[in-house]
Write a protein that holds these residues in place. Sequence first.
Motif, PDB file in Angstrom:
ATOM      1  N   ILE A 133      -6.880 -11.478  -2.240  1.00 43.70           N
ATOM      2  CA  ILE A 133      -6.578 -10.509  -3.308  1.00 43.70           C
ATOM      3  C   ILE A 133      -5.092 -10.517  -3.657  1.00 43.70           C
ATOM      4  O   ILE A 133      -4.720 -10.769  -4.809  1.00 43.70           O
ATOM      5  N   ALA A 134      -4.256 -10.228  -2.657  1.00 40.76           N
ATOM      6  CA  ALA A 134      -2.810 -10.149  -2.899  1.00 40.76           C
ATOM      7  C   ALA A 134      -2.162 -11.464  -2.485  1.00 40.76           C
ATOM      8  O   ALA A 134      -1.485 -11.549  -1.459  1.00 40.76           O
ATOM      9  N   LEU A 153       0.825  -1.221   0.000  1.00 43.17           N
ATOM     10  CA  LEU A 153       0.000   0.000   0.000  1.00 43.17           C
ATOM     11  C   LEU A 153       0.859   1.272   0.000  1.00 43.17           C
ATOM     12  O   LEU A 153       2.024   1.226  -0.388  1.00 43.17           O
ATOM     13  N   CYS A 200      -2.672 -12.829   1.912  1.00 37.66           N
ATOM     14  CA  CYS A 200      -3.835 -11.941   2.003  1.00 37.66           C
ATOM     15  C   CYS A 200      -5.064 -12.688   2.512  1.00 37.66           C
ATOM     16  O   CYS A 200      -5.499 -13.654   1.891  1.00 37.66           O
ATOM     17  N   PRO A 201      -5.618 -12.255   3.640  1.00 36.17           N
ATOM     18  CA  PRO A 201      -6.738 -12.988   4.235  1.00 36.17           C
ATOM     19  C   PRO A 201      -7.990 -13.019   3.360  1.00 36.17           C
ATOM     20  O   PRO A 201      -8.859 -13.857   3.553  1.00 36.17           O
ATOM     21  N   VAL A 202      -8.099 -12.091   2.406  1.00 41.17           N
ATOM     22  CA  VAL A 202      -9.310 -12.041   1.587  1.00 41.17           C
ATOM     23  C   VAL A 202      -9.049 -12.445   0.130  1.00 41.17           C
ATOM     24  O   VAL A 202      -9.879 -12.204  -0.747  1.00 41.17           O
ATOM     25  N   CYS A 239     -10.395  -5.766   0.225  1.00 41.79           N
ATOM     26  CA  CYS A 239      -9.173  -5.617   1.011  1.00 41.79           C
ATOM     27  C   CYS A 239      -9.503  -4.986   2.358  1.00 41.79           C
ATOM     28  O   CYS A 239     -10.268  -4.030   2.428  1.00 41.79           O
ATOM     29  N   ASN A 240      -8.961  -5.566   3.423  1.00 44.94           N
ATOM     30  CA  ASN A 240      -9.145  -5.080   4.786  1.00 44.94           C
ATOM     31  C   ASN A 240     -10.546  -5.321   5.349  1.00 44.94           C
ATOM     32  O   ASN A 240     -10.905  -4.793   6.396  1.00 44.94           O
ATOM     33  N   TYR A 262      -5.936 -12.128   9.832  1.00 43.12           N
ATOM     34  CA  TYR A 262      -5.228 -10.841   9.917  1.00 43.12           C
ATOM     35  C   TYR A 262      -4.300 -10.849  11.132  1.00 43.12           C
ATOM     36  O   TYR A 262      -3.157 -10.401  11.063  1.00 43.12           O
ATOM     37  N   CYS A 306      -4.445  -3.517   7.635  1.00 45.15           N
ATOM     38  CA  CYS A 306      -3.528  -4.442   6.958  1.00 45.15           C
ATOM     39  C   CYS A 306      -2.802  -3.737   5.815  1.00 45.15           C
ATOM     40  O   CYS A 306      -3.385  -2.971   5.060  1.00 45.15           O
ATOM     41  N   SER A 307      -1.506  -3.973   5.712  1.00 42.48           N
ATOM     42  CA  SER A 307      -0.757  -3.548   4.517  1.00 42.48           C
ATOM     43  C   SER A 307       0.249  -4.662   4.222  1.00 42.48           C
ATOM     44  O   SER A 307       1.380  -4.418   3.871  1.00 42.48           O
ATOM     45  N   HIS A 308      -0.209  -5.907   4.384  1.00 41.66           N
ATOM     46  CA  HIS A 308       0.680  -7.062   4.345  1.00 41.66           C
ATOM     47  C   HIS A 308       0.660  -7.792   3.006  1.00 41.66           C
ATOM     48  O   HIS A 308       0.855  -9.006   2.940  1.00 41.66           O
ATOM     49  N   CYS A 309       0.419  -7.022   1.943  1.00 41.49           N
ATOM     50  CA  CYS A 309       0.370  -7.619   0.603  1.00 41.49           C
ATOM     51  C   CYS A 309       1.658  -8.385   0.289  1.00 41.49           C
ATOM     52  O   CYS A 309       1.630  -9.394  -0.400  1.00 41.49           O
TER      53      CYS A 309
HETATM   54  S1  SF4 Z   1      -2.843  -8.349   2.143  1.00 38.17           S
HETATM   55 FE1  SF4 Z   1      -4.916  -8.288   1.280  1.00 38.17          FE
HETATM   56  S2  SF4 Z   1      -6.146  -7.361   2.899  1.00 38.17           S
HETATM   57 FE2  SF4 Z   1      -4.007  -6.935   3.416  1.00 38.17          FE
HETATM   58  S3  SF4 Z   1      -3.626  -4.933   2.489  1.00 38.17           S
HETATM   59 FE3  SF4 Z   1      -3.003  -6.442   0.964  1.00 38.17          FE
HETATM   60  S4  SF4 Z   1      -4.824  -6.722  -0.309  1.00 38.17           S
HETATM   61 FE4  SF4 Z   1      -5.498  -5.728   1.553  1.00 38.17          FE
END
Ligand code: SF4
Lengths: 230, 453
Positions: B375-376, B39, B371-373, B334-335, B353, B363-366
């Motif tokens: 996406i990344a 992020l 990624c818990p959801v 995300c988040n 998370y 979260c900024s753990h891409c």
């Molecule tokens: S890891 Fe997933 S939830 Fe966390 S910031 Fe990145 S895209 Fe968002």
Amino acid sequence: METLNCEVLGVREVNRALRRLPARSQVRVTNTYGKHNIAVGLDKEISITLGGNTGYFTGGLGGSSDGTGPDIVVDGFVGWSLAENLMGGSVRVKGSASQSAASSARGGTIIIEGDASLRAGISLKGATLAVAGNVGAMSGFMAQAGTILVGGNAGAGLGDSLYEAVIYVAGSIVSLGADAQVEELSSDDILAIKRLVEITGFDHIDPHRVTRVASARRLYHFSAQNHGSY
Amino acid sequence: MPNDHNDAPPAPTSYSFPPAEMDRIHALADTGTYQIRGLGARRKLPSFDDLVFLTSSVSRYPLEGYRERCDTRTELGARHGAAPLELAIPITIAGMSFGALSSAAKEALGRAASEVGTSTTTGDGGMTPEERKASSKLVYQVLPSRYGFDPADLRQADAIEIVIGQGAKPGGGGLLLGQKVNARVAALRTLPPGIDQRSASRHPDWVGPDDLRIKMEELREATDWSIPIYVKIGATRVEHDVKLAVAAGADVVVVDGMQGGTAATQDVFIENAGIPTLPAVRLAAKALRDIGMERQVQLVVSGGIRSGADVAKALALGADAVSIGVAALVALGCNRPSCAGSNGEVRDVREDYIALGTTAGNCSHCHTGMCPVGIATQEPHLEERLDIERATQAVVNYLRATTMELTALTRACGKSSVHHLEPDDLVALTIEAAAMAKVPLAGTNWIPGSGAL
Ligand code: SF4
């Protein structure tokens, strides 16, 4: 053989005409006068002779991912970034090449009968680059895959931050870059070099007397211990 | 903090060494390496929030909301006679790589953009067939790394974006940590799987503005001058860079401010390099005006754009369009504390998370790839947490609602096109924002730096 006069047509029309040619055509481009971007983005298997010196990006973005593409011969010297991002086919330069020859090339063969300047084979991604003479400093920088054969000497910082590309040097090496190391020549290496000598006609190279440079793979993972190596 | 030695009041927290800073130093001392994260900038920066619109009243009259038409169509890239990108809205999706994002996330973004009539952008890792299929208008990036760059994909693109820098890390190359470099990602990038991949920060085949002109010509020749070329820069010396990009032949200039996101880069870079989006827009617009290229070369602005208000302010300050990255990911989910996977089952993912050392909303753990959801990530069991249909609809909803916010403000300013918004429509709430955006401080006609008090 068809002839396209670069001075009369201009680069744009020359490239258009080249793109329209059916596979297996043979064509000669004359009066190139060091112009940039001649024969770029061509994917068909045609034979092109560029009858003089050319500028930047000669034969760049050529060929397809299946390894096929045009065969280009340059009857002269070339500017920066010869055959950059080449995918297939071949480019042979009768003279020398300026900086960043074969940069990021992914396939095909790039042959330089003279010398190549700085950063030859930078970011190479699978193509074969063969230089009969010397290569300048920082050649093979961050090269990821493919082969670089140098018939003469290599400048400073050879193979800096190499990934999986392999460099063979017949002459001397001023210095190796970070994470590059000299490795023992295997029988497979010798076979590969023999094949390259055949393709290129660089028979001044003795496949048994070549130095192999490859990645020591010490920088593949981040570590503070490596700080001084970069 | 309680103090057991005496009854003296607790010492105030140090400004230079607050607990968070001490934690940071401890982490460096423990690991010997700096923090890498995803992020954009987290610190408070002068932003579009510091501007407000002077909407209509007696001296100007507004357009009727919902009834009178407010045009949002946007055309990008006609300068050199190539087929421009005709967008229904001035909001595009920024470049994000397959690798950083899952292929499902890329596909959902592509489908959503196609549905609302806007463009998406490839990323550091080439064009995947899925994203080409999903996106009706796809911008193909030419990045320093050239991972997976294929002239055949170039010929399928609707526009080209030469990436020189990114707002999150102007002057820095990309990173993709080993856990995300799976076999498919590695093959696309011609790298061994599992390595910590460093992308180059300089292009391998050209250096400097004169070379850039020739490079652009090469790309035009390779595409028969049929598609526009954008140049994307991270916002630092914006005026010079915009002028040089235009002189080199750019049809569109993309300026990414320091709030712009990244999938993984050094925190020190994200927080300490480049200038915020607010002054970047104004400087870029001025550069185009100075060389008489306003509206001929389009300006796309990105970096922390979240709402219709942000879009409206960017357009008023001179942008022709904006590009969103993080906001699009947030719309994807995300988040979010929960996600609804492809089987429709809603799953609480707050624990995941926490396992990453963060919380939903923070979260900024891409960069971890976990990624818990979904996406990344490149992990199949996480990737299936993103339901493409639902995610597509979510992004469509977000883009439409944001566009409505934009037109609501535009109508209230009495304008029938979002491209008629102008700096005169704005005032600033802080002296900093007034100086950076060069609009007056609210209630005054003072623009710091302009002389008149
Ligand atoms: S890891 Fe997933 S939830 Fe966390 S910031 Fe990145 S895209 Fe968002």
